[in-house]
Structures are given as structure tokens and as C-alpha cells.
Design an enzyme around this catalytic site. Structure first.
Site, mmCIF file in Angstrom:
data_model
loop_
_atom_site.group_PDB
_atom_site.id
_atom_site.type_symbol
_atom_site.label_atom_id
_atom_site.label_comp_id
_atom_site.label_asym_id
_atom_site.label_seq_id
_atom_site.Cartn_x
_atom_site.Cartn_y
_atom_site.Cartn_z
ATOM 1 N N LYS A 1 5.854 -3.749 -9.132
ATOM 2 C CA LYS A 1 6.698 -3.966 -7.958
ATOM 3 C C LYS A 1 6.896 -5.467 -7.787
ATOM 4 O O LYS A 1 5.946 -6.251 -7.915
ATOM 5 C CB LYS A 1 6.023 -3.359 -6.726
ATOM 6 C CG LYS A 1 6.810 -3.477 -5.433
ATOM 7 C CD LYS A 1 6.077 -2.757 -4.307
ATOM 8 C CE LYS A 1 6.802 -2.853 -2.981
ATOM 9 N NZ LYS A 1 6.106 -2.100 -1.908
ATOM 10 N N SER B 1 9.375 1.050 0.208
ATOM 11 C CA SER B 1 9.621 -0.224 -0.472
ATOM 12 C C SER B 1 9.124 -0.245 -1.909
ATOM 13 O O SER B 1 9.529 -1.106 -2.691
ATOM 14 C CB SER B 1 9.001 -1.383 0.317
ATOM 15 O OG SER B 1 7.602 -1.373 0.235
ATOM 16 N N SER C 1 4.671 3.274 1.752
ATOM 17 C CA SER C 1 5.503 2.879 0.616
ATOM 18 C C SER C 1 4.992 3.317 -0.745
ATOM 19 O O SER C 1 5.642 3.054 -1.748
ATOM 20 C CB SER C 1 5.727 1.362 0.623
ATOM 21 O OG SER C 1 6.863 1.057 1.387
#
Length: 542
Positions: free
Chosen positions: A158, A230, A254
Site C-alpha cells: 500500500k 483505503s 481499511s
């Protein structure tokens, strides 16, 4: 705004003068010291949250995991099948020299370039670094040096996780050219395990939802939907076979939300299990890093590589995890909530698990309120300069962080501390109520998401089936809505939740299905932009 109507006019004048003479000079001095940079990468708070229910300290290295061996494995004839193999299967191919890491890296880089733009799930492809790391992995294997099951395996991070010499954009147009002179602890751990980084994957802007400066990430199972949460890129890319695994983060939702939406197995580990140095911070007492994978067994592999004390993360610690592959599930008592999927209950019962009705009881009436006070104030402390310089006007979605953080500016220190005391009360009540070894329930129920994160408990998101998409344009569409469940355990008991998830997946194959990216079915097409709307409640995920 402050609910202080009990002050008379005289006291208000005293407060005003005291603020001007005393408070504001201190505020400005502290800003100069620690609030000139955004992201919370330096100067962590010494107020440390420890999620453990047992105060004993452990030393890492005494709890090795014994991974299963896939003897007699054959290399599939087509790259599509290779792309959806598990970490342990790919590792066996590498170990038996049926494929090289360089070949494997090439397969996944091709998929990144083909499907990443379609899903809007990839920010930066690290191709040069990937081939360099793949070459190193192959050279070590050729010399008989085996680092473990992640050696030579491609993966994604990420894009709030710092990798030297590459942009770390935090998904935000305000920071899209940012290159930081740091190296995240979790990246160091994966590098030392021999894993091969092939991409920085989409993080929703400043780790809020799935909207980022390049678009909005889609769900491979139904590209008319967005991925939510996210950690949008890690979930979408893992689901689509673009990476064998990815590391994402969760403050509140998330990992759980995008994993559930995209139909992948994921672990939100015990708070503190994985070090966060070099990772953009929302809240130091809520942020967690965890893996998105093909299976629960793969989650075990990744957790084993990244867990342990990070010397620069005050909240991280060594946790005494039992080998999940050796857990005797027949000795476990597992609760199931009213919203638990009955098929999951029946499968685990058939495997010898004692299943009992269960309800998690506590008296705190607003877990979400505690989350909001905690997360928003902490986030504002990390992005104080961003707000004061009006960069929030550039944010990708005005009704998200900009609105929340303006509201947070007027939460008093007293009320923030009261929220932490309420959190402590919640944790104590949950601990007293937790009379089972684990429990089964909806992984995306917002109340459970808030409570689980406030307590710091682990949960494994497990795919358990599919259903027809709503308002399908044709009966022949191959698009599906994924169905998942959550397996929750007390803090430091990740191994219990993982063992139960592996037991379920040992007799089911929902986690092995491939999403219909190339062939959504006859007479079906995806509108551009998509028309499918996600209920507002489901858009959460930090």
C-alpha cells in the site's frame, strides 16, 4: 462548540486572557518543534497503547511455524493459473526449480500493466527493483541458500509504506511527487525474507476510502463497484491475481472492508503485532498493518515474516503466537453471533470445533464516537501543517478528511482523554465478556469494526461464497457479489483465528475462484463511469 455553557462571563474573559498569554505561545512553540512535516513519520507520542490482555513479555524466535510442503507439485501450463497459486505453492515451484523468481516476476509485472489501469489499483510499478530482487533470490536458491517461503515471491505494498528511491504518494495529489529518505520496517522485513516488491498499490487519499489522485479503485468481481476502504489497491490487486499477496493497513475498516468487497482472505492482526516505522500514520493507537492473500495459510506466511518488535515503533511488541498449523481446533470453543453465517458454523462444527451461541456484551453506547475522537484528533496532529496551509482545499473528496479534521480542531484535550477513558472501559468489558476462544460474525458490521479496532483484536476475513449482483443487466453475467465472514479472536490470539480459517478453507474452495476480469459474460458491459452506488455507511475505511 465546546459544551462549556457553565462558565459565566467573568470566567470566559479569564479563559480568553489565559489562552492568549499562556496557551497560544505553547501551541506555536510545539508546532515549530514537531508539526512542520505531515504524515506522523517522526516524533511519535510517548502515550503508548498496549492491546495485550496478558502482561508477560516474550522473545521472538522461540515460536517457529512449520509450513506444509506441497510435494509432487507441477508447474501449470498457462500463466493465468500460475498467477492464482498460493504463496506456498509458488514457493514450492521455486524451490524445486520449476520456475525462477525472474520468470514469476515477469508474469506478475505483465498482469500489473494489463489490469492495473482497468482497476485503477496501481500507483507505481517498481520494475527495476523487482528484477534486481528477483535476480538476488534466484542466485541464493541456485547456491542452496533458502530464506523461507517468501523467497522470490512478488508482492505489493500500500502506498503509505515508504520504499527508498520511489514515490510514496499517500494517494494524495498534494504528495504525489513525494520521495522520502526512509525505509519502512515492514519493507525491511519482507526484503530480508527474500520477497520481491513489484508495485506500490493504491492507497485512498491520505488513507481515507478508495478515492485517490488517479481515480477510484474497482472491485475485480464486479468492476461497476468500487473496492471501498483505503487499502483499495492491495485488496483489488490480490483479488485479480495481479500480486500473490499485498500488505495494507487498517485504522478502522481499511483491511476488512476492501477484503470483503473484493473477496480475498485478509488478516487484521493484533494491534502492535507488526511494526509501523516508515508508514504514514493516522492514529498511533489504532493503525495496523496486515496481509491480503489467497488463503489463510498465506496470511500465516506473511504474518510470520513481518511480525515482531520494531525498535522505532513504541507500540510494537513480540507476541507469543502458537504455530497456527499446529493448533488443535477440536479443543476450541467458538461462539457465533446472530449475524454469523450458518454454513460456516456447520463446517467448523463438522471439523470438531465446539460451536456455541455468543454475544459480545458491553455498556459503551458509542464505539464510533470514541473512534472518531481518537482517530480524528490523532490524524490532525499528524497533518496539522496540511490543514493550516489550506492544503485540505486540494483534497480529493471535500466531505472526507477536510470536514472531519476541521471538526477535530475544536475537540478539547479534556474530551479526547475522556474518550480514551471510555475506550478503556470498553476494553475491560469486552475482555470480561470474551468467554470463548474466538467468535464468528459479520466482518463488515460497522459496530464490530469500531469495537475490534478500539480493543486491538485480530480478525480474519474469509470468503464464503457468492451471490448475484443486484440489478444484473443479464442472467448470463459472470459478475458476482462476494460473501465473507469474520473470525475474531482476543488480542495475541491471531493463531486461533487463522487456524479456524484454514480449517474452513481446507474443505471449501470459495477462496480459489478467479474474478471475471476478461470475461464478464455475454450481453454484459460495464458503464463508464460505473453507475452502481455504494451505500454511504459502507464507504468508511481508514
Amino acid at each position: 462548540m465546546l459544551d462549556t455553557g457553565f462558565f459565566n462571563d467573568c470566567k470566559k474573559l479569564e479563559i480568553q486572557k489565559g489562552a492568549q498569554d499562556f496557551n497560544i505561545p505553547i501551541i506555536r512553540s510545539n508546532r515549530k518543534l514537531v508539526a512542520t512535516e505531515n504524515g506522523g513519520l517522526r516524533n511519535p507520542s510517548p502515550l503508548v497503547f498496549n492491546s495485550s490482555w496478558d502482561a508477560k513479555e516474550v522473545k521472538q524466535g522461540t515460536d517457529k511455524f512449520n509450513y506444509p510442503v506441497y510435494s509432487g507439485i507441477q508447474r501449470p501450463k498457462n500463466d493465468e493459473d500460475i498467477a492464482f497459486m498460493s504463496i506456498l505453492e509458488l514457493g514450492q515451484l521455486l524451490k524445486e526449480k520449476l520456475i525462477t523468481s525472474a520468470e514469476l516476476t515477469g508474469i506478475f509485472l505483465d498482469r500489473l500493466k494489463r489490469y492495473g489501469p482497468v482497476l485503477e489499483s496501481v500507483i507505481t510499478i517498481t520494475e527495476e527493483l523487482a528484477y534486481q530482487q528477483a535476480k538476488e533470490a534466484d542466485q541464493l536458491l541456485s547456491k542452496g541458500k533458502y530464506l523461507g517461503p517468501l523467497q522470490g515471491i512478488p508482492y505489493g505494498l500500500k502506498d503509505i509504506i515508504v520504499v527508498p528511491n520511489y514515490p510514496t504518494t499517500w494517494g494524495s495529489k498534494s504528495f504525489k511527487d513525494q520521495v522520502l529518505d526512509l525505509e519502512a520496517w515492514v519493507y525491511k522485513r519482507l526484503k530480508s525474507a527474500g520477497a520481491v516488491l513489484i508495485a506500490k498499490l493504491v492507497a485512498g487519499s491520505l488513507a481515507y476510502d478508495d478515492i485517490w489522485f488517479g481515480g477510484r479503485t474497482r472491485n475485480p468481481w464486479n468492476m461497476e463497484e468500487f473496492s471501498t476502504g483505503s487499502s483499495a489497491g492491495p485488496a483489488s490487486c490480490t483479488s485479480a491475481g495481479i500480486v500473490p499477496f499485498a500488505v495494507g493497513s487498517e485504522t478502522v475498516g481499511s483491511i476488512t472492508y476492501p477484503a470483503a468487497r473484493c473477496g480475498v482472505t485478509a488478516l487484521r492482526p493484533t494491534f502492535g503485532a507488526v511494526g509501523r516505522t516508515g508508514v504514514m500514520s493516522i492514529s498511533e493507537s489504532l493503525d495496523k498493518l496486515g496481509p491480503f492473500c489467497r488463503s489463510a495459510a498465506d496470511c500465516v506466511v506473511v504474518l510470520d515474516a513481518i511480525r515482531g518488535k520494531d525498535p522505532d515503533d513504541l507500540s510494537s511488541r513480540d507476541i507469543a503466537l502458537v504455530d497456527p498449523f499446529s493448533v488443535d481446533i477440536t479443543k476450541l470453543t467458538v461462539g457465533y453471533l446472530e449475524d454469523a453465517d450458518k454454513e460456516v458454523v456447520n463446517v467448523l462444527q463438522s471439523k470438531g470445533v465446539k460451536m456455541v451461541p455468543f454475544d459480545l456484551k458491553y455498556t459503551v453506547d458509542s464505539a464510533q464516537g470514541i473512534v472518531n475522537f481518537t482517530m480524528d484528533v490523532d490524524m490532525l496532529a499528524h497533518f496539522d501543517e496540511w490543514q493550516r496551509s489550506n492544503k485540505d482545499d486540494e483534497f480529493e473528496a471535500e466531505d472526507q478528511w477536510p470536514l472531519e479534521l476541521r471538526r477535530a480542531r475544536v475537540i478539547t484535550a479534556v474530551d479526547y482523554i475522556q474518550a480514551q477513558r471510555a475506550r478503556s472501559k470498553l476494553i475491560q468489558e469486552v475482555r470480561e465478556s470474551f468467554k470463548v476462544d474466538a467468535f464468528i460474525g459479520d466482518a463488515t458490521d460497522w459496530e464490530k469494526v469500531c469495537v475490534g479496532n478500539l480493543v486491538g483484536m485480530p480478525v480474519v476475513v474469509v470468503p464464503i461464497g457468492f451471490k448475484k449482483i443486484p440489478n444484473a443487466p443479464t442472467d448470463d453475467t459472470r459478475r458476482r457479489t462476494t460473501i465473507t465472514t469474520g473470525i475474531y479472536a482476543p488480542p495475541d490470539c491471531d493463531h486461533v483465528a487463522l487456524a479456524l480459517a484454514m480449517a474452513y478453507q481446507s474443505v471449501t474452495n470459495h477462496h480459489k475462484q478467479h474474478p471475471p476480469i476478461d470475461n464478464i459474460g455475454p450481453n454484459d458491459s460495464i458503464p463508464n463511469p460505473p453507475t452502481s452506488m455504494i451505500p454511504a455507511r459502507q464507504l468508511r475505511g481508514y
